[in-house]
Scaffold this motif. Structure first.
Motif, PDB file in Angstrom:
ATOM      1  N   HIS A 193      14.828  75.574   1.517  1.00 32.39           N
ATOM      2  CA  HIS A 193      14.156  76.528   0.619  1.00 32.39           C
ATOM      3  C   HIS A 193      13.950  75.872  -0.754  1.00 32.39           C
ATOM      4  CE1 HIS A 193      18.541  77.184   0.247  1.00 32.39           C
ATOM      5  NE2 HIS A 193      18.296  77.378  -1.035  1.00 32.39           N
ATOM      6  N   GLY A 194      13.362  74.689  -0.731  1.00 35.48           N
ATOM      7  CA  GLY A 194      13.169  73.944  -1.968  1.00 35.48           C
ATOM      8  C   GLY A 194      12.041  74.498  -2.815  1.00 35.48           C
ATOM      9  N   ALA A 195      12.102  74.195  -4.104  1.00 36.89           N
ATOM     10  CA  ALA A 195      11.085  74.663  -5.036  1.00 36.89           C
ATOM     11  C   ALA A 195       9.806  73.852  -4.889  1.00 36.89           C
ATOM     12  CB  ALA A 195      11.604  74.556  -6.469  1.00 36.89           C
ATOM     13  N   GLY A 196       8.673  74.560  -4.854  1.00 40.20           N
ATOM     14  CA  GLY A 196       7.374  73.903  -4.836  1.00 40.20           C
ATOM     15  C   GLY A 196       6.912  73.571  -6.243  1.00 40.20           C
ATOM     16  N   ALA A 197       5.758  72.907  -6.357  1.00 40.14           N
ATOM     17  CA  ALA A 197       5.234  72.510  -7.662  1.00 40.14           C
ATOM     18  C   ALA A 197       4.956  73.717  -8.548  1.00 40.14           C
ATOM     19  CB  ALA A 197       3.966  71.674  -7.474  1.00 40.14           C
ATOM     20  N   VAL A 226      21.974  73.757  -0.430  1.00 40.53           N
ATOM     21  CA  VAL A 226      21.140  73.347  -1.558  1.00 40.53           C
ATOM     22  C   VAL A 226      19.962  72.568  -0.998  1.00 40.53           C
ATOM     23  CG1 VAL A 226      21.021  71.996  -3.680  1.00 40.53           C
ATOM     24  CG2 VAL A 226      23.125  73.205  -3.102  1.00 40.53           C
ATOM     25  N   SER A 227      18.758  72.861  -1.492  1.00 43.44           N
ATOM     26  CA  SER A 227      17.552  72.171  -1.022  1.00 43.44           C
ATOM     27  C   SER A 227      16.916  71.380  -2.157  1.00 43.44           C
ATOM     28  CB  SER A 227      16.539  73.179  -0.474  1.00 43.44           C
ATOM     29  OG  SER A 227      17.060  73.865   0.644  1.00 43.44           O
ATOM     30  N   ARG A 228      16.416  70.208  -1.837  1.00 41.24           N
ATOM     31  CA  ARG A 228      15.744  69.379  -2.838  1.00 41.24           C
ATOM     32  C   ARG A 228      14.331  69.907  -3.090  1.00 41.24           C
ATOM     33  NH1 ARG A 228      16.033  63.263  -1.094  1.00 41.24           N
ATOM     34  NH2 ARG A 228      15.334  62.998  -3.256  1.00 41.24           N
ATOM     35  N   PRO A 229      13.827  69.801  -4.300  1.00 44.35           N
ATOM     36  CA  PRO A 229      12.457  70.234  -4.581  1.00 44.35           C
ATOM     37  C   PRO A 229      11.440  69.446  -3.761  1.00 44.35           C
ATOM     38  CG  PRO A 229      13.685  69.936  -6.616  1.00 44.35           C
ATOM     39  CD  PRO A 229      14.536  69.365  -5.516  1.00 44.35           C
ATOM     40  N   LEU A 249      15.755  60.982   5.746  1.00 46.89           N
ATOM     41  CA  LEU A 249      15.498  61.493   4.403  1.00 46.89           C
ATOM     42  C   LEU A 249      16.189  62.850   4.281  1.00 46.89           C
ATOM     43  CD1 LEU A 249      11.970  61.576   2.672  1.00 46.89           C
ATOM     44  CD2 LEU A 249      13.926  62.922   1.973  1.00 46.89           C
ATOM     45  N   THR A 250      17.235  62.915   3.477  1.00 48.15           N
ATOM     46  CA  THR A 250      17.962  64.176   3.302  1.00 48.15           C
ATOM     47  C   THR A 250      17.149  65.117   2.414  1.00 48.15           C
ATOM     48  OG1 THR A 250      20.156  63.244   3.628  1.00 48.15           O
ATOM     49  CG2 THR A 250      20.024  65.248   2.321  1.00 48.15           C
ATOM     50  N   VAL A 251      16.914  66.344   2.910  1.00 47.38           N
ATOM     51  CA  VAL A 251      16.160  67.340   2.154  1.00 47.38           C
ATOM     52  C   VAL A 251      17.002  68.578   1.845  1.00 47.38           C
ATOM     53  CG1 VAL A 251      13.996  66.547   3.146  1.00 47.38           C
ATOM     54  CG2 VAL A 251      15.176  68.491   4.197  1.00 47.38           C
TER      55      VAL A 251
END
Length: 441
Positions: free
Chosen positions: A209-213, A176-179, A153-155
């Protein structure tokens, strides 16, 4: 009833390319394609390429040359080149090999349906942009099928480190990081289709460093703890990491998170500070060893793997000996070693090169040490109680094969074990590249 079109994908290189190939197959599945394992049966052939190793592009051109007779025999066959060589070479691929109909970079394969539509109109298609839209959210999929028990699973994609030997920042772009919510949604979907173990992928996955909810930036450790709550998911791994991004919360996750496996791939590349500086690695041998000490304090049984480049420009025998000493201190369960190869456009390609025969000799010596360590650690597993995720039948009647917590391949004589089961075992024998075990009551 419309006869489905057949898609053949040949994948080169890293696990991220394996994941990308799966997603390309799903995307084209939405356009009526089903996968085939036989290139001669295909209506479309995609080569998903890797640009890391020496002469990567020439190997792709050689493969394209071998495909020309298929195209001659089947003029409607479409041939495409995807991945990092496609990104690096672009129009040059179509110029050198007119049989190619489609060239797509690793950031634009969500546009494959539009490109395939262009092919049906008799046009050629090339797209190597770095678009702003999230490719993972744009892909149209075929109906979801049951999956193998382990999945990638690419994150995170891209790299900001600019190591002197590496083309990834140029072919994959900036980090780039996925949410978090999108990763969790995909993980839940995978778990619902039989996946028990997920390996999180990224060029520098621990730089996640993906965005959280709530809109705040989350770390890889935050993501791992969120995945720990996914029902049906039993094991979490991640690769590949950079020493500079091993933060305290990730070390604590290795200590405390029950689903995070006791295994870490943490490349160092060299044990010589001089060579590390020339590589632009931004860490020292000592700082790397300090991370290893902290990891083992947090998780004493953790098994480590690493990457090493020998024969890097200006590497002396003294520098090489420093690398061997670091390997002895760490004691790797696995390690991957490579002879330096020039990548056009990278800083190291312009420097004085080590004599190829000397580099070959160093590669043989480092691999001998790595093999010695690997076999000793496998031997130390004999008598231990482990848990094995069953992945497939073995070569012999009644035999099943799976992975231990430490990523060792394990063979079990147990005809009752089913794919996807996690079976408690006792290791009875260490073989060259695997372990043998019996089930525990």
């Amino acid at each position: 009833m419309t006869t489905p079109k057949k898609l053949f994908i040949k994948t080169y290189g890293c696990q991220m390319n394996v994941y990308d190939s799966e997603r390309m197959a799903e995307t084209l599945g939405g356009e009526g394609y089903v996968q085939t394992e036989v290139a001669e049966d295909a209506d479309m052939i995609l080569l998903n390429t890797c640009h890391i190793r020496e002469k990567a592009a020439e190997k792709v051109y050689s493969e394209l040359g071998r495909l020309k007779p298929l195209k001659a025999a089947k003029p409607d066959l479409k041939i495409g080149v995807a991945g990092c060589v496609a990104q690096a070479e672009g129009e040059e691929i179509m110029r050198r090999q007119p049989a190619v109909d489609l060239v797509v970079g690793p950031q634009t394969y969500h546009r494959l349906p539009q490109m395939e539509a262009a092919l049906r109109q008799g046009k050629k298609a090339l797209d190597t942009d770095f678009p702003e839209e999230d490719k993972f959210e744009k892909m149209k999929s075929r109906p979801k099928a049951k999956r193998a028990p382990s999945a990638f699973l690419t994150v995170q994609e891209g790299c900001d480190k600019f190591c002197a030997f590496c083309v990834v920042p140029y072919t994959r772009g900036a980090e780039v990081s996925r949410p978090v919510d999108r990763v969790l949604s995909e993980a839940r979907d995978l778990a619902s289709r039989g996946v028990r173990e997920i390996t999180l992928l990224g060029q520098n996955v621990n730089a996640y460093h993906g965005a959280g909810a709530d809109g705040s930036e989350k770390t890889l450790a935050d993501l791992i703890w969120a995945l720990n709550e996914v029902e049906g998911l039993e094991r979490i791994r991640f690769t590949t990491s950079h020493p500079n991004d091993m933060q305290d919360d990730l070390l604590q996750a290795h200590r405390d998170c029950p689903k995070l496996m006791p295994y870490l791939h943490l490349p160092v590349q060299s044990g010589s500070d001089k060579i590390l500086k020339r590589m632009n690695r931004s860490h020292t041998a000592e700082s790397y060893l300090q991370i290893i000490d902290r990891l083992r304090a947090a998780r004493p049984d953790i098994l480590l793997s690493g990457d090493f480049i020998v024969g890097f420009p200006e590497e002396t025998e003294e520098d090489f000996q420093a690398t061997l000493e670091l390997i002895r201190q760490v004691n790797y369960g696995y390690a991957y070693s490579f002879k330096y190869s020039t990548r056009p456009g990278t800083p190291a390609a312009e420097r004085a090169q080590v004599d190829p025969d000397e580099a070959d000799d160093r590669l043989q010596r480092i691999q001998a040490l790595i093999t010695e360590q690997q076999q000793a650690i496998q031997a130390s597993m004999v008598g231990r109680d482990l848990n094995v995720l069953i992945e497939k039948p073995g070569r012999f009647d009644g035999q099943m094969v799976g992975k231990s917590e430490y990523l060792h391949a394990v063979h079990i004589d147990d005809s009752t074990a089913k794919i996807g089961d996690i079976v408690p075992v006792r290791i009875t024998e260490a073989k060259r590249n695997s372990l043998a075990a019996v089930t525990r009551e």
